[in-house]
Motif scaffolding. Structure first.
Motif, PDB file in Angstrom:
ATOM      1  N   GLU A  90      53.515  28.097  34.194  1.00  0.00           N
ATOM      2  CA  GLU A  90      52.220  27.906  34.829  1.00  0.00           C
ATOM      3  C   GLU A  90      52.252  28.100  36.338  1.00  0.00           C
ATOM      4  OE1 GLU A  90      54.012  25.701  33.138  1.00  0.00           O
ATOM      5  OE2 GLU A  90      53.883  23.700  33.984  1.00  0.00           O
ATOM      6  N   LYS A  91      53.382  28.449  36.898  1.00  0.00           N
ATOM      7  CA  LYS A  91      53.545  28.606  38.342  1.00  0.00           C
ATOM      8  C   LYS A  91      52.520  29.579  38.935  1.00  0.00           C
ATOM      9  CE  LYS A  91      56.734  30.734  41.571  1.00  0.00           C
ATOM     10  NZ  LYS A  91      57.960  31.529  41.646  1.00  0.00           N
ATOM     11  N   ILE A  92      51.950  29.208  40.091  1.00  0.00           N
ATOM     12  CA  ILE A  92      51.044  30.078  40.835  1.00  0.00           C
ATOM     13  C   ILE A  92      51.902  31.006  41.696  1.00  0.00           C
ATOM     14  CG2 ILE A  92      49.162  30.190  42.526  1.00  0.00           C
ATOM     15  CD1 ILE A  92      48.357  28.783  39.938  1.00  0.00           C
ATOM     16  N   ASN A  93      51.783  32.310  41.478  1.00  0.00           N
ATOM     17  CA  ASN A  93      52.568  33.288  42.237  1.00  0.00           C
ATOM     18  C   ASN A  93      51.824  33.828  43.451  1.00  0.00           C
ATOM     19  OD1 ASN A  93      54.945  33.384  40.557  1.00  0.00           O
ATOM     20  ND2 ASN A  93      53.642  34.353  39.040  1.00  0.00           N
ATOM     21  N   LYS A  94      50.520  33.980  43.337  1.00  0.00           N
ATOM     22  CA  LYS A  94      49.747  34.567  44.432  1.00  0.00           C
ATOM     23  C   LYS A  94      48.310  34.058  44.379  1.00  0.00           C
ATOM     24  CE  LYS A  94      50.318  38.512  46.747  1.00  0.00           C
ATOM     25  NZ  LYS A  94      50.947  39.768  46.853  1.00  0.00           N
ATOM     26  N   ILE A  95      47.709  33.898  45.549  1.00  0.00           N
ATOM     27  CA  ILE A  95      46.310  33.486  45.685  1.00  0.00           C
ATOM     28  C   ILE A  95      45.615  34.524  46.567  1.00  0.00           C
ATOM     29  CG2 ILE A  95      44.720  31.729  46.535  1.00  0.00           C
ATOM     30  CD1 ILE A  95      47.043  29.706  46.244  1.00  0.00           C
ATOM     31  N   ARG A  96      44.430  34.936  46.170  1.00  0.00           N
ATOM     32  CA  ARG A  96      43.619  35.840  46.986  1.00  0.00           C
ATOM     33  C   ARG A  96      42.184  35.354  46.996  1.00  0.00           C
ATOM     34  NH1 ARG A  96      47.142  37.510  49.742  1.00  0.00           N
ATOM     35  NH2 ARG A  96      48.246  39.426  49.379  1.00  0.00           N
ATOM     36  N   TRP A  97      41.602  35.226  48.192  1.00  0.00           N
ATOM     37  CA  TRP A  97      40.195  34.872  48.346  1.00  0.00           C
ATOM     38  C   TRP A  97      39.363  36.137  48.237  1.00  0.00           C
ATOM     39  CZ3 TRP A  97      38.335  29.965  48.735  1.00  0.00           C
ATOM     40  CH2 TRP A  97      39.239  28.961  49.044  1.00  0.00           C
ATOM     41  N   LEU A  98      38.237  36.073  47.544  1.00  0.00           N
ATOM     42  CA  LEU A  98      37.307  37.194  47.475  1.00  0.00           C
ATOM     43  C   LEU A  98      36.349  37.111  48.658  1.00  0.00           C
ATOM     44  CD1 LEU A  98      36.473  37.140  43.674  1.00  0.00           C
ATOM     45  CD2 LEU A  98      38.188  38.507  44.862  1.00  0.00           C
ATOM     46  N   HIS A  99      35.838  38.255  49.096  1.00  0.00           N
ATOM     47  CA  HIS A  99      34.871  38.267  50.192  1.00  0.00           C
ATOM     48  C   HIS A  99      33.600  37.546  49.752  1.00  0.00           C
ATOM     49  CE1 HIS A  99      37.047  40.809  52.990  1.00  0.00           C
ATOM     50  NE2 HIS A  99      37.432  41.532  51.953  1.00  0.00           N
ATOM     51  N   GLN A 100      33.045  36.772  50.660  1.00  0.00           N
ATOM     52  CA  GLN A 100      31.837  35.991  50.363  1.00  0.00           C
ATOM     53  C   GLN A 100      30.611  36.865  50.352  1.00  0.00           C
ATOM     54  OE1 GLN A 100      32.206  32.444  53.036  1.00  0.00           O
ATOM     55  NE2 GLN A 100      30.700  31.662  51.588  1.00  0.00           N
ATOM     56  N   ARG A 101      29.788  36.707  49.316  1.00  0.00           N
ATOM     57  CA  ARG A 101      28.505  37.410  49.237  1.00  0.00           C
ATOM     58  C   ARG A 101      27.341  36.415  49.305  1.00  0.00           C
ATOM     59  NH1 ARG A 101      29.705  42.481  48.912  1.00  0.00           N
ATOM     60  NH2 ARG A 101      31.350  43.235  47.568  1.00  0.00           N
ATOM     61  N   ASN A 102      27.639  35.121  49.148  1.00  0.00           N
ATOM     62  CA  ASN A 102      26.633  34.061  49.244  1.00  0.00           C
ATOM     63  C   ASN A 102      27.355  32.793  49.706  1.00  0.00           C
ATOM     64  OD1 ASN A 102      27.918  33.067  46.927  1.00  0.00           O
ATOM     65  ND2 ASN A 102      26.481  34.092  45.565  1.00  0.00           N
ATOM     66  N   SER A 104      28.876  30.605  47.971  1.00  0.00           N
ATOM     67  CA  SER A 104      30.001  30.238  47.102  1.00  0.00           C
ATOM     68  C   SER A 104      31.304  30.872  47.583  1.00  0.00           C
ATOM     69  CB  SER A 104      29.717  30.704  45.670  1.00  0.00           C
ATOM     70  OG  SER A 104      28.564  30.102  45.163  1.00  0.00           O
ATOM     71  N   HIS A 105      32.403  30.200  47.265  1.00  0.00           N
ATOM     72  CA  HIS A 105      33.742  30.701  47.569  1.00  0.00           C
ATOM     73  C   HIS A 105      34.449  30.982  46.250  1.00  0.00           C
ATOM     74  CE1 HIS A 105      33.569  29.659  51.832  1.00  0.00           C
ATOM     75  NE2 HIS A 105      32.952  28.555  51.447  1.00  0.00           N
ATOM     76  N   PHE A 106      35.080  32.149  46.137  1.00  0.00           N
ATOM     77  CA  PHE A 106      35.817  32.514  44.929  1.00  0.00           C
ATOM     78  C   PHE A 106      37.234  32.915  45.296  1.00  0.00           C
ATOM     79  CE2 PHE A 106      31.372  33.396  43.934  1.00  0.00           C
ATOM     80  CZ  PHE A 106      31.231  32.717  42.735  1.00  0.00           C
ATOM     81  N   LEU A 107      38.177  32.574  44.421  1.00  0.00           N
ATOM     82  CA  LEU A 107      39.547  33.017  44.619  1.00  0.00           C
ATOM     83  C   LEU A 107      40.161  33.415  43.291  1.00  0.00           C
ATOM     84  CD1 LEU A 107      41.560  30.438  43.740  1.00  0.00           C
ATOM     85  CD2 LEU A 107      40.813  29.608  45.925  1.00  0.00           C
ATOM     86  N   LEU A 108      41.168  34.272  43.373  1.00  0.00           N
ATOM     87  CA  LEU A 108      41.913  34.733  42.205  1.00  0.00           C
ATOM     88  C   LEU A 108      43.335  34.206  42.321  1.00  0.00           C
ATOM     89  CD1 LEU A 108      40.823  38.485  42.163  1.00  0.00           C
ATOM     90  CD2 LEU A 108      39.927  36.647  40.730  1.00  0.00           C
ATOM     91  N   THR A 109      43.933  33.864  41.190  1.00  0.00           N
ATOM     92  CA  THR A 109      45.324  33.430  41.185  1.00  0.00           C
ATOM     93  C   THR A 109      46.076  34.168  40.078  1.00  0.00           C
ATOM     94  OG1 THR A 109      44.962  31.607  39.635  1.00  0.00           O
ATOM     95  CG2 THR A 109      44.699  31.119  41.971  1.00  0.00           C
ATOM     96  N   THR A 110      47.364  34.367  40.305  1.00  0.00           N
ATOM     97  CA  THR A 110      48.238  34.940  39.282  1.00  0.00           C
ATOM     98  C   THR A 110      49.410  34.015  39.072  1.00  0.00           C
ATOM     99  OG1 THR A 110      49.562  36.186  40.863  1.00  0.00           O
ATOM    100  CG2 THR A 110      47.673  37.316  39.906  1.00  0.00           C
TER     101      THR A 110
END
Length: 110
Positions: A90-102, A104-110
């Protein structure tokens, strides 16, 4: 170690209060990924337990480096790949924030 402007920098690979006995630290609590959002307002950390903790910049601003707890969630759970007969950690290897369009804040994890 004192830095420029009287700041003191400390390194910790574990979230939470500092412990004198590092041998008691649970492996799942060790930070494995860290990422600031695009404007530096939010900081996301991921650990080997699959958890994401988001911190928000404090009201005193970046000069003091204060980030306060904002939110936490479980991003990954341990799984088993039956085709390869492997356990997927379950280890988190990478986090990336998506550009804001409103707002809300979104991020992706692998």
């Amino acid at each position: 170690m004192a830095g420029a402007g009287g700041l003191q920098w400390l390194l910790s690979q574990v979230k939470g209060p500092s412990e004198e006995n590092i041998a008691e630290v649970d492996v799942a609590d060790i930070i494995s990924a860290i990422e600031f959002n695009h404007d530096g307002e939010l900081l996301a950390t991921g650990d080997k337990g699959g958890r994401i903790v988001v911190f928000q910049k404090g009201s005193s601003g970046i000069q003091n480096g204060d980030y306060n707890f904002y939110s936490t969630f479980q991003s990954h759970e341990p799984e088993f790949d039956y085709l390869k007969s492997l356990e997927i950690e379950e280890k988190i290897n990478k986090i990336r924030w998506l550009h804001q369009r409103n707002a809300s804040h979104f991020l992706l994890t692998t």
